[in-house]
Design a protein around this motif. Sequence first.
Motif, PDB file in Angstrom:
ATOM      1  N   ASP A 163       0.818  -1.199   0.000  1.00  0.00           N
ATOM      2  CA  ASP A 163       0.000   0.000   0.000  1.00  0.00           C
ATOM      3  C   ASP A 163       0.855   1.253   0.000  1.00  0.00           C
ATOM      4  OD1 ASP A 163       0.926  -0.641   2.544  1.00  0.00           O
ATOM      5  OD2 ASP A 163      -0.749   0.378   3.537  1.00  0.00           O
ATOM      6  N   VAL A 164       2.026   1.171   0.633  1.00  0.00           N
ATOM      7  CA  VAL A 164       2.949   2.291   0.607  1.00  0.00           C
ATOM      8  C   VAL A 164       3.500   2.459  -0.804  1.00  0.00           C
ATOM      9  CG1 VAL A 164       5.130   3.208   1.513  1.00  0.00           C
ATOM     10  CG2 VAL A 164       3.526   2.024   3.039  1.00  0.00           C
ATOM     11  N   ALA A 165       3.748   1.361  -1.484  1.00  0.00           N
ATOM     12  CA  ALA A 165       4.277   1.414  -2.849  1.00  0.00           C
ATOM     13  C   ALA A 165       3.326   2.170  -3.770  1.00  0.00           C
ATOM     14  CB  ALA A 165       4.511   0.003  -3.374  1.00  0.00           C
ATOM     15  N   VAL A 166       2.030   2.006  -3.569  1.00  0.00           N
ATOM     16  CA  VAL A 166       1.058   2.731  -4.386  1.00  0.00           C
ATOM     17  C   VAL A 166       1.233   4.231  -4.192  1.00  0.00           C
ATOM     18  CG1 VAL A 166      -1.394   3.218  -4.704  1.00  0.00           C
ATOM     19  CG2 VAL A 166      -0.624   0.855  -4.458  1.00  0.00           C
ATOM     20  N   ALA A 167       1.440   4.637  -2.964  1.00  0.00           N
ATOM     21  CA  ALA A 167       1.632   6.052  -2.675  1.00  0.00           C
ATOM     22  C   ALA A 167       2.955   6.562  -3.227  1.00  0.00           C
ATOM     23  CB  ALA A 167       1.564   6.281  -1.165  1.00  0.00           C
ATOM     24  N   VAL A 168       3.990   5.750  -3.129  1.00  0.00           N
ATOM     25  CA  VAL A 168       5.306   6.136  -3.650  1.00  0.00           C
ATOM     26  C   VAL A 168       5.229   6.352  -5.159  1.00  0.00           C
ATOM     27  CG1 VAL A 168       7.661   5.334  -4.044  1.00  0.00           C
ATOM     28  CG2 VAL A 168       6.591   5.006  -1.820  1.00  0.00           C
ATOM     29  N   ALA A 169       4.496   5.515  -5.865  1.00  0.00           N
ATOM     30  CA  ALA A 169       4.372   5.651  -7.317  1.00  0.00           C
ATOM     31  C   ALA A 169       3.729   6.977  -7.685  1.00  0.00           C
ATOM     32  CB  ALA A 169       3.559   4.491  -7.884  1.00  0.00           C
ATOM     33  N   ALA A 170       2.709   7.354  -6.932  1.00  0.00           N
ATOM     34  CA  ALA A 170       2.044   8.625  -7.221  1.00  0.00           C
ATOM     35  C   ALA A 170       2.940   9.798  -6.877  1.00  0.00           C
ATOM     36  CB  ALA A 170       0.734   8.703  -6.435  1.00  0.00           C
ATOM     37  N   GLU A 171       3.673   9.679  -5.754  1.00  0.00           N
ATOM     38  CA  GLU A 171       4.518  10.774  -5.296  1.00  0.00           C
ATOM     39  C   GLU A 171       5.695  11.034  -6.212  1.00  0.00           C
ATOM     40  OE1 GLU A 171       7.598  11.524  -1.582  1.00  0.00           O
ATOM     41  OE2 GLU A 171       5.864  10.219  -1.279  1.00  0.00           O
ATOM     42  N   THR A 172       6.311   9.989  -6.731  1.00  0.00           N
ATOM     43  CA  THR A 172       7.562  10.145  -7.485  1.00  0.00           C
ATOM     44  C   THR A 172       7.359  10.279  -8.983  1.00  0.00           C
ATOM     45  OG1 THR A 172       7.791   7.733  -7.527  1.00  0.00           O
ATOM     46  CG2 THR A 172       8.943   8.937  -5.754  1.00  0.00           C
ATOM     47  N   PHE A 173       6.453   9.508  -9.565  1.00  0.00           N
ATOM     48  CA  PHE A 173       6.267   9.519 -11.023  1.00  0.00           C
ATOM     49  C   PHE A 173       4.841   9.881 -11.451  1.00  0.00           C
ATOM     50  CE2 PHE A 173      10.280   7.347 -10.857  1.00  0.00           C
ATOM     51  CZ  PHE A 173      10.904   7.633 -12.058  1.00  0.00           C
ATOM     52  N   GLY A 174       3.994  10.180 -10.497  1.00  0.00           N
ATOM     53  CA  GLY A 174       2.622  10.558 -10.831  1.00  0.00           C
ATOM     54  C   GLY A 174       1.786   9.423 -11.358  1.00  0.00           C
ATOM     55  N   VAL A 175       2.176   8.187 -11.071  1.00  0.00           N
ATOM     56  CA  VAL A 175       1.434   7.019 -11.544  1.00  0.00           C
ATOM     57  C   VAL A 175       0.312   6.736 -10.552  1.00  0.00           C
ATOM     58  CG1 VAL A 175       1.536   4.561 -12.075  1.00  0.00           C
ATOM     59  CG2 VAL A 175       3.444   6.058 -12.698  1.00  0.00           C
ATOM     60  N   GLN A 176      -0.918   6.779 -11.025  1.00  0.00           N
ATOM     61  CA  GLN A 176      -2.077   6.567 -10.164  1.00  0.00           C
ATOM     62  C   GLN A 176      -2.465   5.085 -10.194  1.00  0.00           C
ATOM     63  OE1 GLN A 176      -3.139   9.128  -8.263  1.00  0.00           O
ATOM     64  NE2 GLN A 176      -1.429  10.248  -9.251  1.00  0.00           N
ATOM     65  N   ALA A 177      -1.845   4.345  -9.335  1.00  0.00           N
ATOM     66  CA  ALA A 177      -2.100   2.906  -9.256  1.00  0.00           C
ATOM     67  C   ALA A 177      -3.093   2.621  -8.144  1.00  0.00           C
ATOM     68  CB  ALA A 177      -0.802   2.153  -9.022  1.00  0.00           C
TER      69      ALA A 177
END
Length: 798
Positions: free
Chosen positions: A24-38
């Motif tokens: 669940d943290v990885a989902v947030a990291v993706a949005a924070e760093t590359f703007g990927v809305q997973a």
Amino acid sequence: MGLSEDVVRIDAVLHATPSRVAPDVAVAVAAETFGVQAQLATDLGSERDQTFLLFDAAGERLAVMKVSNPAEDPARLDMEALGARQAAQADPTLRIAQPWARPGSGQGVDSCRAPWQGPDALQWVRMYDVLPGRARLDPLTLDDVALHAWGDTTARLGRALRGFIHPGAIRRMPWDVQHAAACRPMLPAIADPYARAAVTTVLDRFDEVVAPRWPVLRAQVVHGDLTVDNVLADDDGIITGIIDFGDMSHTALVVDLASVLDSLGTDRTGEEMFRTARLVLDGYQRITPLETDELMLMAELWATRAAVGVAIASWRAAEGLEDAEFAERYNDSALATVEQFLATGWARSAELLGAPRSGPMALLPGSVPDPDAGDARRELAQRRDAVFGPAIEPLSYDEPLELAAADGVWMVDTEGRRYLDMYNNVACVGHSHPRVASAVARQWRVLNTNLRYLHHSAIELAERLTATCPPSLDTVLFVNSGSEANDLAWRLAAHHTGGSGALCTSFAYHGITAALAELSPETLYAPGPAPGGVNQVERWTPPDRYRGLHADSSDFVAALERLRQRGVAPAATILDGVLQSDGVLDLEPAYVQELLRLTHAAAGLWIADEVQGGHGRTGDAMWSFQRFGIEPDLVTLGKPMGNGQPVGAVITRRELVEKFAHDTVFFSTFAGNQVSMAAAHAVLDVLADEQVLPRVQVAGAELRRAVREATVHDDRIGDVRGMGLANAIEVVRDRQSKLPDVTTAVRVKDRLRDLGVLVGTTGPAGNVLKVRPPLAFTAALVPTFVATLEQALADVTG
């Protein structure tokens, strides 16, 4: 257990605690760093990084995200991105996961990583394309087509990275077998003493044999970990995506192959393990042919990769850096691979992986002479006798040679001993000449077919050959050997003249076919015709200038007369221009001209056999017949024409071929094939570029002068004669009687072999030392030969 200093120096990531990012943290990291809305992240597992597959709300795969180990050097992450980009650009057919540039980063070298403050340290996040295919294959499910394709892809990936370099590639990666010794501190972590001993044995072998050869192996930046865990594949096991460049390093090119074989060989043993490897190697070599050293060391490289894998996995598990079950999941299979190599033996394993089948391991540094080598050779000789039968010509020398390699005028046996080759004329321009070897290898990789198709190389070679001959010799027919050339020349002559008689010298050799057996009295034990022969051959004894015998043409006239009395019309006279089998005799031009005149007067044709004397052997002309100032009707070529590649030819007048074509057609499946033509072109190129003929003249003259001077007081050396690099040293009982001494000649030949020089014997009595080295021989080597000859003569007494 604690970290030893040696282990710490290998790779910081190896002993750092891996990332522990929750999905669940990885989902947030993706949005924070590359703007990927997973909406969902699945942990894929990884040794160095933590890797997640990201999904959207519909379950579609969005990207692969890597959260780096806190100890990772960011410059190495940049190297991975740059390497993946270059490889994809160099070979677009390779499906390589490409790194994303972080939003607004531009195109800088650090554009493919984004900083993220992890729980304990700053970490780097990278995003990659999702590629089709399934991960974590079972290698046992790969069929032969897939295995071949894996080799192909490995080679193409290596070629795509060929020009890539980065400072980060100079690293001490533990899986890079060049640093195998650095794994020794990990050995105590291998709990099983038998497994530990096997791994230690492999590491010892690497240090003794591979490490000394490492500097000569081709090196570049390689992927380093192309395994079933680092690719995606389709349902047939064909690679559809290469997804991890984390183990890139600058090392030997074949390190990539070692990792592939280690992965695909999982749970394969015995012959199946080696068969699998050969299929992978076949695929690899369709793209990148392996050098001999690489093939010779492939078994050690593969075994070392397996061994260090066991050491690293055991150590990581013991240190608590990784779950033991996951870390050691391949250990049993890797140990089985190691044990297979140890049971098979290194030399045999090398052969099973494609190394030359000639005892190559003796050529490796660290190899020591085998004390049982003599017994092994004798056993091999017995096997030879059993399988070849008694008709095969006996082995040379009282102690037979088993050769492993050759270069120029030097040959090397399976124990690593070098010999100056003064005997082999087949390797005309020198053993393993790079021009010829490269031409043949290149052509084999492109095309090899027959003369039923238009064939530029064969046509051009024929034109080059006719350009070396008198204008009347304007037509070329290709064959595969000197025997075939002489056999075809005989057919042409008999067809054209209607005659059935032939004339040859009294101890000639012209080939092995049925038609040539009677024209090769050297190989006949009885003086009469060959068994089953037609008894239509007559022989004449050529001039023996040393003894002052047969100086004129009377013996030839008598041979013609014998044919006439039998009612046989001569079809042809055949002559080897250096009379190699007759004892290497230097004929006077006027003598040969008279024999040609007599042959034509009897309506016969003249066949100039250039298999022994052609291609510059005499030094003063391309063909030995040119020394006599004659124009033959047919010229035959063989052995030296391809420097060892089977090829031959007949050069003749068009009128002979036209008449022949009225009744038959000539075709040979292999004659004129592209590979043989490539070899023959290369030989002609070398003869021209290296100015071989003038060199042969100088070397031959110096050889004869030096031998005469060195043996002036040795009553056993009756005559030293020759032309160019076709030379004879005649051994006699004494100079007064001039009686042949075959026993001493053979003993000297064998003693020369013991001292590292190879010669043969020839002549009707077998008392003539035959000295005909490859044309790579130079005057600078004369002192080596002469000094060895002097020693051999001194050693052979009584």
